[in-house]
Design a protein around this motif. Structure first.
Motif, mmCIF file in Angstrom:
data_model
loop_
_atom_site.group_PDB
_atom_site.id
_atom_site.type_symbol
_atom_site.label_atom_id
_atom_site.label_comp_id
_atom_site.label_asym_id
_atom_site.label_seq_id
_atom_site.Cartn_x
_atom_site.Cartn_y
_atom_site.Cartn_z
ATOM 1 N N ASN A 417 0.825 -1.203 0.000
ATOM 2 C CA ASN A 417 0.000 0.000 0.000
ATOM 3 C C ASN A 417 0.863 1.258 0.000
ATOM 4 O OD1 ASN A 417 -2.755 0.457 -0.239
ATOM 5 N ND2 ASN A 417 -2.978 1.083 1.887
ATOM 6 N N GLY A 418 1.623 1.463 1.083
ATOM 7 C CA GLY A 418 2.437 2.665 1.195
ATOM 8 C C GLY A 418 3.802 2.376 1.776
ATOM 9 N N VAL A 419 4.753 3.255 1.502
ATOM 10 C CA VAL A 419 6.116 3.114 2.007
ATOM 11 C C VAL A 419 6.754 4.494 1.994
ATOM 12 C CG1 VAL A 419 7.206 2.699 -0.244
ATOM 13 C CG2 VAL A 419 8.223 1.720 1.815
ATOM 14 N N THR A 420 7.731 4.694 2.879
ATOM 15 C CA THR A 420 8.411 5.982 2.888
ATOM 16 C C THR A 420 9.873 5.790 3.273
ATOM 17 O OG1 THR A 420 8.245 8.274 3.684
ATOM 18 C CG2 THR A 420 7.865 6.524 5.295
ATOM 19 N N ILE A 421 10.694 6.733 2.864
ATOM 20 C CA ILE A 421 12.115 6.719 3.216
ATOM 21 C C ILE A 421 12.478 8.068 3.804
ATOM 22 C CG2 ILE A 421 12.837 7.432 0.888
ATOM 23 C CD1 ILE A 421 15.394 5.786 1.313
ATOM 24 N N TYR A 422 13.315 8.044 4.856
ATOM 25 C CA TYR A 422 13.851 9.266 5.435
ATOM 26 C C TYR A 422 15.350 9.308 5.169
ATOM 27 C CZ TYR A 422 9.771 11.285 7.580
ATOM 28 O OH TYR A 422 8.556 11.911 7.758
ATOM 29 N N THR A 423 15.759 10.359 4.452
ATOM 30 C CA THR A 423 17.154 10.505 4.052
ATOM 31 C C THR A 423 17.395 11.928 3.581
ATOM 32 O OG1 THR A 423 18.908 9.663 2.616
ATOM 33 C CG2 THR A 423 16.716 9.771 1.670
ATOM 34 N N ASN A 424 18.653 12.346 3.627
ATOM 35 C CA ASN A 424 19.068 13.615 3.016
ATOM 36 C C ASN A 424 19.853 13.381 1.731
ATOM 37 O OD1 ASN A 424 18.018 15.498 4.972
ATOM 38 N ND2 ASN A 424 19.599 14.781 6.385
ATOM 39 N N ASP A 425 19.905 12.128 1.295
ATOM 40 C CA ASP A 425 20.675 11.727 0.117
ATOM 41 C C ASP A 425 19.734 11.589 -1.075
ATOM 42 O OD1 ASP A 425 22.151 10.439 -1.849
ATOM 43 O OD2 ASP A 425 23.189 9.121 -0.441
ATOM 44 N N GLY A 426 19.839 12.498 -2.032
ATOM 45 C CA GLY A 426 18.962 12.468 -3.204
ATOM 46 C C GLY A 426 19.128 11.207 -4.030
ATOM 47 N N ALA A 427 20.355 10.711 -4.133
ATOM 48 C CA ALA A 427 20.595 9.492 -4.914
ATOM 49 C C ALA A 427 19.909 8.287 -4.267
ATOM 50 C CB ALA A 427 22.096 9.245 -5.060
ATOM 51 N N ALA A 428 19.972 8.217 -2.932
ATOM 52 C CA ALA A 428 19.302 7.115 -2.230
ATOM 53 C C ALA A 428 17.800 7.199 -2.416
ATOM 54 C CB ALA A 428 19.667 7.157 -0.748
ATOM 55 N N ALA A 429 17.256 8.411 -2.317
ATOM 56 C CA ALA A 429 15.816 8.584 -2.498
ATOM 57 C C ALA A 429 15.389 8.201 -3.911
ATOM 58 C CB ALA A 429 15.429 10.030 -2.195
ATOM 59 N N ARG A 430 16.192 8.578 -4.896
ATOM 60 C CA ARG A 430 15.860 8.256 -6.284
ATOM 61 C C ARG A 430 15.900 6.743 -6.512
ATOM 62 N NH1 ARG A 430 15.664 11.515 -10.646
ATOM 63 N NH2 ARG A 430 15.744 10.532 -12.700
ATOM 64 N N LYS A 431 16.901 6.081 -5.976
ATOM 65 C CA LYS A 431 16.988 4.630 -6.095
ATOM 66 C C LYS A 431 15.762 3.972 -5.454
ATOM 67 C CE LYS A 431 19.844 0.704 -4.494
ATOM 68 N NZ LYS A 431 19.989 0.030 -5.802
ATOM 69 N N PHE A 432 15.401 4.484 -4.283
ATOM 70 C CA PHE A 432 14.268 3.919 -3.543
ATOM 71 C C PHE A 432 12.968 4.082 -4.321
ATOM 72 C CE2 PHE A 432 10.940 4.229 -0.268
ATOM 73 C CZ PHE A 432 11.150 3.042 0.417
ATOM 74 N N THR A 433 12.672 5.292 -4.769
ATOM 75 C CA THR A 433 11.404 5.537 -5.462
ATOM 76 C C THR A 433 11.333 4.791 -6.795
ATOM 77 O OG1 THR A 433 12.296 7.578 -6.444
ATOM 78 C CG2 THR A 433 11.056 7.790 -4.383
ATOM 79 N N THR A 434 12.488 4.532 -7.408
ATOM 80 C CA THR A 434 12.510 3.822 -8.684
ATOM 81 C C THR A 434 12.308 2.325 -8.516
ATOM 82 O OG1 THR A 434 14.003 5.477 -9.650
ATOM 83 C CG2 THR A 434 13.900 3.313 -10.740
ATOM 84 N N GLU A 435 12.954 1.752 -7.515
ATOM 85 C CA GLU A 435 12.994 0.296 -7.398
ATOM 86 C C GLU A 435 11.906 -0.286 -6.507
ATOM 87 O OE1 GLU A 435 16.896 -1.012 -6.311
ATOM 88 O OE2 GLU A 435 17.888 0.188 -7.867
ATOM 89 N N ILE A 436 11.289 0.527 -5.669
ATOM 90 C CA ILE A 436 10.306 -0.006 -4.733
ATOM 91 C C ILE A 436 9.005 -0.335 -5.478
ATOM 92 C CG2 ILE A 436 9.091 2.088 -3.959
ATOM 93 C CD1 ILE A 436 10.639 -0.567 -1.644
#
Length: 506
Positions: A417-436
């Protein structure tokens, strides 16, 4: 907390009137904060449900034929009445669901977003037009309402989900039947009166209270064209499979096992505050509640758990009538027992209890259905507390070594349903939103539920069917597209027979 309120006997709302039930079967409606029965709700028979459908069917043509602007005007008046009656609505929601006052007001605000979008239905149902597609033929498409449609709503959002399911359906010209949760029927009956005051024709809005008998009639009756459902995953699958079997358009939204991934670079105090609200708000009875926090790295986990322990133990659990209550009870004694049993199974499986909500005085002493905030550490995949959705304030900590491990873990779960990531790293956030592989994704947002003008839906076992809740897709779900090709002959038009397949070469 004492109450002297008499037990009410509720009704259905059919044909613009409050109608007494005929089944002689009733369900108990509780005030979860006191454990007392406050109302009896009639449980409709299949025959009563069929009669309500027939009433809606007879009312539909007049509403369908009304201009979209006049329909939008009725929805606007309804919206104004919701605002004018917000205080009374808040009290009803709190009384029958146990929500805090602030939480109930927040739910009403989100419900208004769906109504606001429905006011714009004239724009969303616009068709397309092409001139001279061939042989002086003009072609156009137009959207038409389906007819009688039904919504089956859950207990955890007495007003937001029903209006998210139905506002657009009404605005685009359908006759709507709401089967509200029998645990929270009073809110649905109250907004029925507001629809009538707004000028909605009798029969276009129906509330039928009931259990499986009513639901099965809605699923099987050929006059019902579409079904929208929100609830648990097993029931969502049943609704989808049964409704589809009977040829209906179905969207069915199930449960969630939502995760919050915490990277080492995140501000852990901010993360803890975000997690506590997203995890324990409304006693964790939200399909978008965060159930599992996943810190990356042991050092991150140790620091975060220490912060969480202090903050969680300071939370106040109590009735909506008390000041500074962070969250209230779960909906029923059955729900309370289920949460307590889930915690006990987790302990048996070897989890580490960081905060034990079973030890709160209010849990032991009150007749209300209270469970204190519980945090379980060292939870691992395969444990029941990890795999199953726990609809109450028992939350998990799952430790991982890397972002890749967190993504793989989340993607393996059947609920998405939902998921979230907490980070200040844009590359990590981009990887997360792409692969999740999850339907609704947040970045530094505790609950990634979209606003009312964006589509809402999870993936996998959290959603059956292709429709969305919220957003412009509601207009598509509740309409059918008719395509018309027309040519108007003139005095010089030559009439001939042709046996070739029609083309646009003329």
């Amino acid at each position: 907390m004492e109450t002297t309120q008499a037990v009410k006997v509720l009704t259905h709302f059919i044909g613009g009137e409050m109608v007494e039930g005929k089944s002689n079967r009733f369900g108990d409606v509780y005030n979860p904060s006191t454990g007392e029965v406050i109302a009896k709700v009639p449980l409709a028979t299949a025959e009563e449900t069929s009669q309500a459908i027939e009433t809606a069917q007879k009312a539909f043509p007049k509403w369908r034929d009304l201009s979209v602007g006049k329909r939008a005007d009725v929805v606007m008046k309804f919206r104004n009445l919701l605002t004018e009656n917000q205080e009374q609505l808040t009290q009803i929601i709190c009384e029958e669901s146990g929500k805090t006052i602030d939480d109930a007001k927040g739910e009403i605000t989100r419900a208004l977003e769906s109504v606001d979008l429905a006011i714009g239905a004239p724009h969303l149902v616009k068709g397309e037009y092409s001139v001279n597609v061939g042989g002086q033929i003009n072609s156009y498409s137009a959207k038409y309402p389906l007819g009688v449609v039904a919504a089956i709503s859950p207990f955890n959002f007495p007003i937001m989900v029903p209006l998210a399911q139905t506002s657009m359906a009404v605005a685009v010209g359908n006759a709507v039947i709401l089967k509200a949760s029998e645990k929270v029927p009073m809110t649905a009956l109250f907004i029925s009166e507001l629809w009538k005051k707004a000028g909605l024709p009798d029969g276009i809005w129906t509330v039928i209270n009931g259990d499986k008998d009513a639901v099965n009639e809605l699923l099987e009756n050929p006059k019902v064209q579409a079904i929208s459902f929100v609830g648990s995953t097993p029931v969502a699958q049943y609704i989808y499979e049964t409704g589809s079997k009977y040829g209906k358009r179905v969207n069915a939204f199930g449960g969630g096992k939502n995760n919050m991934v915490v990277m080492p670079d995140a501000d852990l105090t901010q993360v803890a505050d975000a997690f506590i609200g997203a995890a324990y708000g409304a006693a964790s009875q939200r399909c978008m509640a965060i159930s599992t926090i996943i810190p990356v790295g042991e050092e991150t986990a140790d620091k975060l758990v220490a912060i969480l322990k202090e903050k969680i133990n300071a939370l106040k659990v109590g009735s909506y009538t008390e000041t500074d209550t962070d969250f209230g009870p779960v909906i029923s004694q059955q729900s309370k027992d289920a949460v307590l049993n889930a915690i006990a199974r987790g302990v048996d499986e070897g989890v580490e209890v960081v905060c034990d909500g079973r030890e709160f005085d209010i849990v032991k002493q009150s007749k209300g259905f209270f469970v204190g905030p519980t945090l379980l550490d060292k939870v691992k995949p395969g444990m029941d507390i990890y795999e199953q959705e726990v609809f109450g304030p028992a939350r998990n900590v799952v430790r991982v070594r890397s972002l890749e491990e967190a993504i793989d873990l989340i993607n393996q779960h059947e609920l998405a349903n939902g998921v979230t990531i907490y980070t200040n790293d844009g590359a990590a956030a981009r990887k997360f939103t792409t692969e999740i592989d999850v339907g609704m994704v947040g970045v530094n947002v505790p609950i990634p539920i979209p606003v009312g003008y964006h589509n809402f839906a999870g993936f996998k076992g959290s959603r059956f069917g292709e429709g969305h809740m919220f957003g412009p897709d509601q207009a598509r779900f509740y309409t059918k597209t008719k395509t018309v090709s027309e040519r108007w002959p003139t005095a010089t038009t030559v009439s001939t027979s042709t046996f070739a397949f029609p083309s646009n070469n003329e």
